[in-house]
Design a protein around this motif. Structure first.
Motif, mmCIF file in Angstrom:
data_model
loop_
_atom_site.group_PDB
_atom_site.id
_atom_site.type_symbol
_atom_site.label_atom_id
_atom_site.label_comp_id
_atom_site.label_asym_id
_atom_site.label_seq_id
_atom_site.Cartn_x
_atom_site.Cartn_y
_atom_site.Cartn_z
ATOM 1 N N THR A 39 -3.469 -19.391 -8.096
ATOM 2 C CA THR A 39 -2.797 -19.902 -6.965
ATOM 3 C C THR A 39 -2.701 -18.941 -5.988
ATOM 4 O OG1 THR A 39 -0.772 -19.437 -8.124
ATOM 5 C CG2 THR A 39 -1.553 -21.584 -8.512
ATOM 6 N N ARG A 40 -2.949 -17.633 -6.433
ATOM 7 C CA ARG A 40 -2.890 -16.441 -5.251
ATOM 8 C C ARG A 40 -3.775 -16.576 -4.015
ATOM 9 N NH1 ARG A 40 -3.342 -10.840 -8.281
ATOM 10 N NH2 ARG A 40 -2.713 -10.258 -6.341
ATOM 11 N N SER A 41 -3.288 -16.196 -2.901
ATOM 12 C CA SER A 41 -3.945 -16.343 -1.752
ATOM 13 C C SER A 41 -4.977 -14.906 -1.623
ATOM 14 C CB SER A 41 -3.110 -16.318 -0.591
ATOM 15 O OG SER A 41 -2.287 -15.040 -0.510
ATOM 16 N N THR A 42 -5.967 -15.244 -1.056
ATOM 17 C CA THR A 42 -6.936 -14.214 -0.614
ATOM 18 C C THR A 42 -6.273 -13.001 0.013
ATOM 19 O OG1 THR A 42 -8.531 -15.736 -0.185
ATOM 20 C CG2 THR A 42 -9.075 -13.735 0.557
ATOM 21 N N ALA A 43 -5.346 -13.320 0.867
ATOM 22 C CA ALA A 43 -4.418 -12.111 1.496
ATOM 23 C C ALA A 43 -3.732 -11.353 0.509
ATOM 24 C CB ALA A 43 -3.596 -12.402 2.600
ATOM 25 N N ASP A 44 -3.065 -12.187 -0.512
ATOM 26 C CA ASP A 44 -2.419 -11.502 -1.678
ATOM 27 C C ASP A 44 -3.356 -10.342 -2.551
ATOM 28 O OD1 ASP A 44 -0.111 -10.907 -3.223
ATOM 29 O OD2 ASP A 44 -0.752 -12.611 -4.552
ATOM 30 N N VAL A 45 -4.638 -11.159 -3.099
ATOM 31 C CA VAL A 45 -5.395 -10.378 -3.771
ATOM 32 C C VAL A 45 -5.969 -9.186 -3.121
ATOM 33 C CG1 VAL A 45 -7.617 -10.472 -4.933
ATOM 34 C CG2 VAL A 45 -5.946 -12.573 -4.992
ATOM 35 N N THR A 46 -6.422 -9.234 -1.773
ATOM 36 C CA THR A 46 -7.017 -8.143 -0.946
ATOM 37 C C THR A 46 -6.021 -7.047 -0.938
ATOM 38 O OG1 THR A 46 -8.027 -9.808 0.398
ATOM 39 C CG2 THR A 46 -7.529 -7.595 1.299
ATOM 40 N N ALA A 47 -4.567 -7.372 -0.833
ATOM 41 C CA ALA A 47 -3.399 -6.211 -0.527
ATOM 42 C C ALA A 47 -3.322 -5.627 -1.920
ATOM 43 C CB ALA A 47 -2.052 -7.058 -0.071
ATOM 44 N N GLU A 48 -3.196 -6.408 -2.903
ATOM 45 C CA GLU A 48 -3.395 -5.641 -4.328
ATOM 46 C C GLU A 48 -4.366 -4.877 -4.190
ATOM 47 O OE1 GLU A 48 -3.354 -6.763 -9.088
ATOM 48 O OE2 GLU A 48 -2.902 -8.432 -7.669
ATOM 49 N N LEU A 49 -5.476 -5.323 -4.199
ATOM 50 C CA LEU A 49 -6.716 -4.291 -4.178
ATOM 51 C C LEU A 49 -6.726 -3.296 -3.486
ATOM 52 C CD1 LEU A 49 -9.769 -6.728 -4.511
ATOM 53 C CD2 LEU A 49 -8.763 -5.418 -6.362
ATOM 54 N N ARG A 50 -6.138 -3.179 -2.083
ATOM 55 C CA ARG A 50 -5.817 -1.977 -1.342
ATOM 56 C C ARG A 50 -5.023 -1.134 -1.897
ATOM 57 N NH1 ARG A 50 -6.323 -5.410 3.961
ATOM 58 N NH2 ARG A 50 -8.627 -5.386 4.445
ATOM 59 N N ARG A 51 -3.852 -1.682 -2.480
ATOM 60 C CA ARG A 51 -3.028 -0.732 -2.953
ATOM 61 C C ARG A 51 -3.367 -0.006 -4.520
ATOM 62 N NH1 ARG A 51 0.269 -5.324 -2.374
ATOM 63 N NH2 ARG A 51 0.118 -5.848 -4.400
ATOM 64 N N LYS A 52 -4.022 -0.764 -4.989
ATOM 65 C CA LYS A 52 -4.759 -0.042 -6.243
ATOM 66 C C LYS A 52 -5.879 0.922 -5.911
ATOM 67 C CE LYS A 52 -4.088 -3.668 -9.581
ATOM 68 N NZ LYS A 52 -4.844 -4.656 -10.659
ATOM 69 N N MET A 53 -6.589 0.800 -4.881
ATOM 70 C CA MET A 53 -7.780 1.864 -4.483
ATOM 71 C C MET A 53 -7.055 2.908 -3.711
ATOM 72 S SD MET A 53 -10.580 -0.997 -2.806
ATOM 73 C CE MET A 53 -11.387 0.208 -2.041
ATOM 74 N N ALA A 54 -5.916 2.817 -2.999
ATOM 75 C CA ALA A 54 -5.145 4.011 -2.293
ATOM 76 C C ALA A 54 -4.375 4.612 -3.429
ATOM 77 C CB ALA A 54 -4.159 3.280 -1.259
ATOM 78 N N SER A 55 -3.849 3.949 -4.624
ATOM 79 C CA SER A 55 -3.246 5.056 -5.635
ATOM 80 C C SER A 55 -4.377 5.602 -6.345
ATOM 81 C CB SER A 55 -2.445 4.135 -6.430
ATOM 82 O OG SER A 55 -3.229 3.089 -7.261
ATOM 83 N N ALA A 56 -5.612 4.960 -6.661
ATOM 84 C CA ALA A 56 -6.751 5.647 -7.282
ATOM 85 C C ALA A 56 -7.379 6.938 -6.518
ATOM 86 C CB ALA A 56 -7.845 4.696 -7.411
ATOM 87 N N GLU A 57 -7.185 7.027 -5.042
ATOM 88 C CA GLU A 57 -7.648 8.064 -4.461
ATOM 89 C C GLU A 57 -6.789 9.161 -4.350
ATOM 90 O OE1 GLU A 57 -8.068 6.340 -0.809
ATOM 91 O OE2 GLU A 57 -9.957 5.259 -1.133
ATOM 92 N N ARG A 58 -5.646 9.113 -4.798
ATOM 93 C CA ARG A 58 -4.401 10.254 -5.017
ATOM 94 C C ARG A 58 -4.696 11.055 -6.097
ATOM 95 N NH1 ARG A 58 0.764 6.462 -3.846
ATOM 96 N NH2 ARG A 58 0.054 5.554 -1.949
#
Length: 98
Positions: free
Chosen positions: A79-98
């Motif tokens: 039921t998750r929207s594409t925007a919600d999944v995209t935002a989560e992936l961006r957060r995870k990628m940003a935290s992995a870069e740190r």
């Protein structure tokens, strides 16, 4: 005597039987997503029955679709929207870069 598990998955008892093609067809008709049964039939018809690996892949894919309906986390993820999944992936990628 065989060993019995210490706990029982009560959700498993409510899942439809899908041990045969007939049972899978019934489960798809009742619990599948719109068009699943027709698409399953098309994929199975297009599969060479001597290619047992491919037959198994098709059957497992559609069994999984029915099981998603009985999994709380799986149903929520659908039921998750594409925007919600995209935002989560961006957060995870940003935290992995740190």
């Amino acid at each position: 005597m065989t060993a019995q598990p210490d706990h029982h998955d009560h959700r498993a008892a409510s899942r439809p039987a899908m041990g045969t093609l007939a049972e899978l067809r019934t489960a798809l008709a009742t619990w599948g997503f719109p068009g699943d049964l027709a698409e399953f039939e098309r994929e199975l018809d297009a599969t060479d029955l001597d290619d047992l690996s491919r037959v198994r892949e098709v059957v497992q894919a559609y069994r999984h679709r029915v099981l998603l309906r009985f999994d709380i986390e799986g149903a929520a993820a659908l039921t998750r929207s594409t925007a919600d999944v995209t935002a989560e992936l961006r957060r995870k990628m940003a935290s992995a870069e740190r």
